[in-house]
Design a protein around this motif. Structure first.
Motif, PDB file in Angstrom:
ATOM      1  N   THR A  82      -6.275   7.971  -5.564  1.00 45.58           N
ATOM      2  CA  THR A  82      -5.720   7.699  -4.049  1.00 45.58           C
ATOM      3  C   THR A  82      -4.868   8.936  -3.768  1.00 45.58           C
ATOM      4  N   THR A  83      -4.781   9.452  -2.621  1.00 46.19           N
ATOM      5  CA  THR A  83      -3.658  10.366  -2.181  1.00 46.19           C
ATOM      6  C   THR A  83      -2.928   9.829  -0.938  1.00 46.19           C
ATOM      7  N   PHE A  84      -1.741  10.136  -1.188  1.00 44.50           N
ATOM      8  CA  PHE A  84      -0.834   9.516  -0.254  1.00 44.50           C
ATOM      9  C   PHE A  84       0.139  10.469   0.470  1.00 44.50           C
ATOM     10  N   ILE A  85       0.051  10.579   1.638  1.00 43.75           N
ATOM     11  CA  ILE A  85       1.016  11.554   2.443  1.00 43.75           C
ATOM     12  C   ILE A  85       1.898  10.864   3.315  1.00 43.75           C
ATOM     13  N   GLU A  86       3.060  10.882   3.170  1.00 44.70           N
ATOM     14  CA  GLU A  86       3.994  10.253   4.046  1.00 44.70           C
ATOM     15  C   GLU A  86       4.612  11.262   4.866  1.00 44.70           C
ATOM     16  N   VAL A  87       4.775  11.020   6.280  1.00 45.47           N
ATOM     17  CA  VAL A  87       5.139  11.905   7.243  1.00 45.47           C
ATOM     18  C   VAL A  87       6.656  11.319   7.747  1.00 45.47           C
ATOM     19  N   ALA A  88       7.762  11.821   7.071  1.00 48.36           N
ATOM     20  CA  ALA A  88       8.914  11.491   7.752  1.00 48.36           C
ATOM     21  C   ALA A  88       9.068  11.969   9.272  1.00 48.36           C
ATOM     22  N   SER A  89       8.611  10.964  10.005  1.00 44.56           N
ATOM     23  CA  SER A  89       8.513  11.041  11.590  1.00 44.56           C
ATOM     24  C   SER A  89       9.718  10.885  12.375  1.00 44.56           C
ATOM     25  N   THR A 128       1.433  -4.441   3.522  1.00 45.17           N
ATOM     26  CA  THR A 128       1.923  -3.950   2.090  1.00 45.17           C
ATOM     27  C   THR A 128       0.885  -4.373   1.069  1.00 45.17           C
ATOM     28  N   ALA A 129       0.279  -5.632   1.211  1.00 44.77           N
ATOM     29  CA  ALA A 129      -0.455  -6.301   0.100  1.00 44.77           C
ATOM     30  C   ALA A 129      -1.789  -5.186   0.061  1.00 44.77           C
ATOM     31  N   GLU A 130      -2.425  -4.914   1.336  1.00 42.57           N
ATOM     32  CA  GLU A 130      -3.431  -4.399   1.190  1.00 42.57           C
ATOM     33  C   GLU A 130      -3.269  -2.596   0.504  1.00 42.57           C
ATOM     34  N   THR A 131      -2.248  -2.137   1.078  1.00 46.15           N
ATOM     35  CA  THR A 131      -1.730  -0.912   0.561  1.00 46.15           C
ATOM     36  C   THR A 131      -1.656  -0.716  -0.886  1.00 46.15           C
ATOM     37  N   LEU A 132      -0.625  -1.625  -1.286  1.00 41.70           N
ATOM     38  CA  LEU A 132      -0.476  -1.690  -2.877  1.00 41.70           C
ATOM     39  C   LEU A 132      -1.624  -1.781  -3.552  1.00 41.70           C
ATOM     40  N   HIS A 133      -2.411  -2.966  -3.248  1.00 46.19           N
ATOM     41  CA  HIS A 133      -3.677  -3.007  -4.041  1.00 46.19           C
ATOM     42  C   HIS A 133      -4.660  -1.942  -4.049  1.00 46.19           C
ATOM     43  N   ALA A 134      -4.797  -1.280  -2.837  1.00 44.06           N
ATOM     44  CA  ALA A 134      -5.822  -0.252  -2.991  1.00 44.06           C
ATOM     45  C   ALA A 134      -5.457   0.972  -3.760  1.00 44.06           C
ATOM     46  N   CYS A 135      -3.794   1.063  -3.626  1.00 48.60           N
ATOM     47  CA  CYS A 135      -3.481   2.046  -4.498  1.00 48.60           C
ATOM     48  C   CYS A 135      -3.509   1.787  -6.157  1.00 48.60           C
ATOM     49  N   GLU A 170       8.042   6.690  -3.405  1.00 48.60           N
ATOM     50  CA  GLU A 170       8.611   6.225  -4.702  1.00 48.60           C
ATOM     51  C   GLU A 170       7.683   5.130  -5.279  1.00 48.60           C
ATOM     52  N   ILE A 171       7.496   3.989  -4.420  1.00 50.71           N
ATOM     53  CA  ILE A 171       6.767   2.868  -4.937  1.00 50.71           C
ATOM     54  C   ILE A 171       5.080   3.166  -5.529  1.00 50.71           C
ATOM     55  N   VAL A 172       4.602   3.895  -4.556  1.00 50.29           N
ATOM     56  CA  VAL A 172       2.913   4.278  -4.960  1.00 50.29           C
ATOM     57  C   VAL A 172       2.894   5.118  -5.951  1.00 50.29           C
TER      58      VAL A 172
END
Lengths: 75, 253
Positions: free
Chosen positions: B208-215, B106-113, B166-168
């Motif tokens: 940044t581009t973010f694709i979430e796949v509801a898998s 989570t930390a890496e993701t949020l800071h990269a975003c 919703e967060i990013v």
């Protein structure tokens, strides 16, 4: 008149998840429940070739990219 | 091929002819396939670099015929940041599951975003830890039974599921956020368009581009692939709605 086509499903590539059968609009695909491939899995096949309309729904949904789609060329 | 017929779809060339190890009906394989179709269509096979995570998709480098880098668990965003900064002309994507992106990373993701690093996240959200035996993930739905929540997820003890899109989407430097799924052919076509848009935005260097796949996860949800689609429609989509959460302002070309 809808277009005509046919699909080829790789027997060894298919894992029998049934998603293509489920999403085929003309119900021309079926899962072979009597035979298995070398991995012991049932595989889907084109049961009624006349019905295929080359809509590509099966190839889009297929997780393992086992389906190849052909469309009849306009005469 | 029969005479009088033309080929309209075949397995994408960038997807190697290896048999993938994923369970029947798993959306990991669909995502691999769609991703490589996009790479083929954009003609960027030689300049695409992927970062694969720890999880079910740890062997993604065996299937995708593009340059791949394995990252430590959760650190794919940090590794992708490094690759993109050294090689800014490459198309970089990180391919992560929910345990990787939303729990340990989570930390890496949020800071990269937050920094607006110019690469694409492909986030596979199946709401469970598939590889390690079906434990509860941060994205497990309320009341969902897993091997570490046998009576269903209790929000009083462990909180509510994380909505990463919703967060990013609140970060200013994130350019494009969309949640997609592969449960129907129509949604799969939308998903392909979304991944393509994300790569195009990345090539324009907009953020940044973010694709979430509801898998799905038929094996650990203990159901058939068909039943997993029903679970997606009835339980996952009401909590994780599909759609575009953020996109760059449209400019006239």
């Amino acid at each position: 008149m809808p277009q005509k086509g046919y699909v080829e499903i790789s027997v060894e590539g298919c894992k029998g998840c049934n998603l293509c059968v489920l999403h085929c609009p003309t119900n021309c695909l079926a899962l072979n429940t009597k035979d298995t491939n070398s991995y012991g899995l049932h595989y889907a096949y084109l049961a009624e070739e006349d019905k295929c309309i080359a809509c590509m729904n099966c190839s889009v949904i297929c997780p393992d990219a086992a389906i190849t789609v052909y469309k009849k060329m306009a005469a | 091929m029969k005479e009088g017929y033309e080929l309209i779809y075949k397995r994408p060339e960038s997807l190697l002819q290896t048999r993938m190890h994923y369970c029947p009906g798993c959306f990991h394989s669909t995502t691999h396939k769609i991703l490589m179709e996009v790479v083929d269509e954009l003609g960027i096979k030689e300049k695409t670099v992927g970062v694969c995570p720890v999880g079910c998709s740890v062997f993604a480098y065996d299937y995708l015929d593009v340059d791949m880098q394995e990252a430590a668990h959760g650190r794919a965003a940090a590794v992708a940041t490094g690759i993109k900064r050294i090689l800014p002309d490459r198309v970089v994507f990180s391919y992560q599951g929910d345990g990787d992106l939303a729990a340990i990373g989570t930390a890496e993701t949020l800071h990269a975003c937050n920094r607006g690093e110019n690469f694409t996240f492909i986030f596979i959200n199946n709401g469970i830890y598939g590889m390690t035996g079906g434990q509860m993930a941060p994205t497990t739905l309320e009341g969902q039974k897993t091997s570490t929540s046998p009576y269903g997820r209790d929000p009083e003890k462990v909180g509510l599921p994380l909505k990463m899109c919703e967060i990013v989407s609140q970060f200013k430097r994130v350019a494009f956020v969309q949640r997609v799924s592969f449960n129907t052919p129509a949604n799969a076509r939308k998903a392909k368009k979304a991944i393509k848009t994300a790569f195009e935005i990345q090539m324009k260097k907009l953020g940044t581009t973010f694709i979430e796949v509801a898998s799905n996860c038929p094996s650990q949800w203990k159901c058939t692939p068909e039943e997993s689609l029903d679970w997606l429609t009835n339980h996952v989509f009401p909590y994780y709605p599909l759609g575009v959460f953020k996109e760059p302002p449209k400019t006239k070309e």
